[in-house]
Scaffold this active site. Structure first.
Site, short mmCIF file in Angstrom:
data_model
loop_
_atom_site.label_atom_id
_atom_site.label_comp_id
_atom_site.label_asym_id
_atom_site.label_seq_id
_atom_site.Cartn_x
_atom_site.Cartn_y
_atom_site.Cartn_z
N ARG A 1 0.81 -1.22 0.00
CA ARG A 1 0.00 0.00 0.00
C ARG A 1 0.85 1.27 0.00
O ARG A 1 0.48 2.26 -0.64
CB ARG A 1 -0.95 -0.01 1.19
CG ARG A 1 -1.99 -1.12 1.09
CD ARG A 1 -3.03 -1.01 2.16
NE ARG A 1 -4.00 -2.11 2.05
CZ ARG A 1 -5.06 -2.24 2.81
NH1 ARG A 1 -5.32 -1.32 3.75
NH2 ARG A 1 -5.88 -3.26 2.67
N ASP B 1 -14.51 9.66 10.84
CA ASP B 1 -13.50 8.69 10.46
C ASP B 1 -12.15 9.39 10.43
O ASP B 1 -12.08 10.62 10.30
CB ASP B 1 -13.81 8.08 9.08
CG ASP B 1 -13.14 6.73 8.88
OD1 ASP B 1 -13.82 5.70 9.05
OD2 ASP B 1 -11.94 6.71 8.58
#
Length: 284
Positions: free
Chosen positions: A43, A154
């Site tokens: 990633r 979030d």
């Protein structure tokens, strides 16, 4: 093990990995175990390409330098998993309707109920919009007069952009009950393969960026908190501290919803299990 071809693109030593592990834990409370090393490489390699860096050593130096605070945001965005869907763990939304919202709609004490719900770890918005749709459908059915708001937070700024847009593929709406799909979504004329959450539902949801480990800028308490499949990333100490904070942030008798693989059985003096991964606050 990483393949030799991927490993030679960006040198990634154990020291590099431990540096990243430490920064992620310090800033987010997320624990990256050793088995997450390959995932971390995969990633973050994309980020190294964007930045034009040649090694993870260079990336760690960036994280520790003047631009480190800004880059940490991209780091957290890259390593967090945001798997979600509308009405995931559907029994939670049945419980919300029957045990929390319906009693509130039936109150006749002369006061307009103020209902506050929090989706902590809202990802790309499917959870808070599911909550809002349940509430809106019940309000239409019962003509309830309430002041209801859903807070959605979030850590990941990228998924919050998607949540604010409220645009989803038609395929992702398969888990939405057909009546809600027709009532609360508009097909987009410029892209018939996607739909957008209608404004009346979006208006019920306030979307904010928030790190659960930092100070919470809340003035009031919540009737219910959804924090599902978030605490699995934390160690025991961080999880315990977060549960205590949730307890304090709930109204008397408030509800906490957690993920199907999570449990509060070690906190039975603070919460009582009242359904499948649904807990009720005990005491003040």
């Amino acid at each position: 093990m990483m393949s030799s071809s991927s490993a030679t693109e960006f040198p990634f030593t154990s020291a590099d990995f431990q540096t990243i592990v430490g920064i992620v834990y310090e800033r987010s409370g997320i624990v990256l175990n050793t088995h997450k090393r390959d995932m971390t490489y995969s990633r973050l390699s994309r980020r190294l390409r964007v930045l034009g860096l040649r090694s993870f050593r260079d990336y760690c130096a960036l994280l520790k330098g003047r631009e480190g605070d800004r880059e940490v945001g991209f780091l957290i965005d890259a390593i967090t998993t945001n798997l979600t869907k509308f009405f995931r763990e559907a029994h939670h939304f049945d419980f919300l309707r029957e045990q929390i919202l319906t009693p509130a709609a039936q109150r006749r004490n002369g006061e307009r109920p103020h209902i506050r719900l929090w989706s902590a770890g809202c990802s790309s918005g499917e959870e808070p919009y599911s909550i809002a749709m349940v509430a809106a459908a019940l309000q239409r059915e019962t003509m309830a007069d309430w002041d209801l708001r859903v807070l959605a937070t979030d850590l990941d700024t990228n998924v919050l952009k998607r949540a604010r847009a409220g645009i989803y593929s038609r395929a992702s709406l398969e888990s939405v009950p057909p009546t809600m799909r027709e009532t609360f979504f508009d097909r987009r004329p410029e892209d018939r393969s996607s739909s957008q959450v209608r404004r009346n539902i979006q208006d019920l949801v306030s979307i904010r960026q928030l790190n659960l480990l930092t100070t919470w800028p809340f003035h009031g308490k919540f009737d219910a908190i959804f924090c599902r499949n978030v605490m699995i990333y934390f160690d025991a100490e961080t999880k315990t501290a977060l549960i205590e904070r949730f307890h304090a942030q709930l109204k008397e008798g408030g509800w906490l919803f957690v993920g199907h693989s999570e449990s509060l059985l070690d906190h039975q003096t603070r919460f009582k299990l009242c359904g499948r991964t649904v807990y009720r606050k005990i005491g003040q």
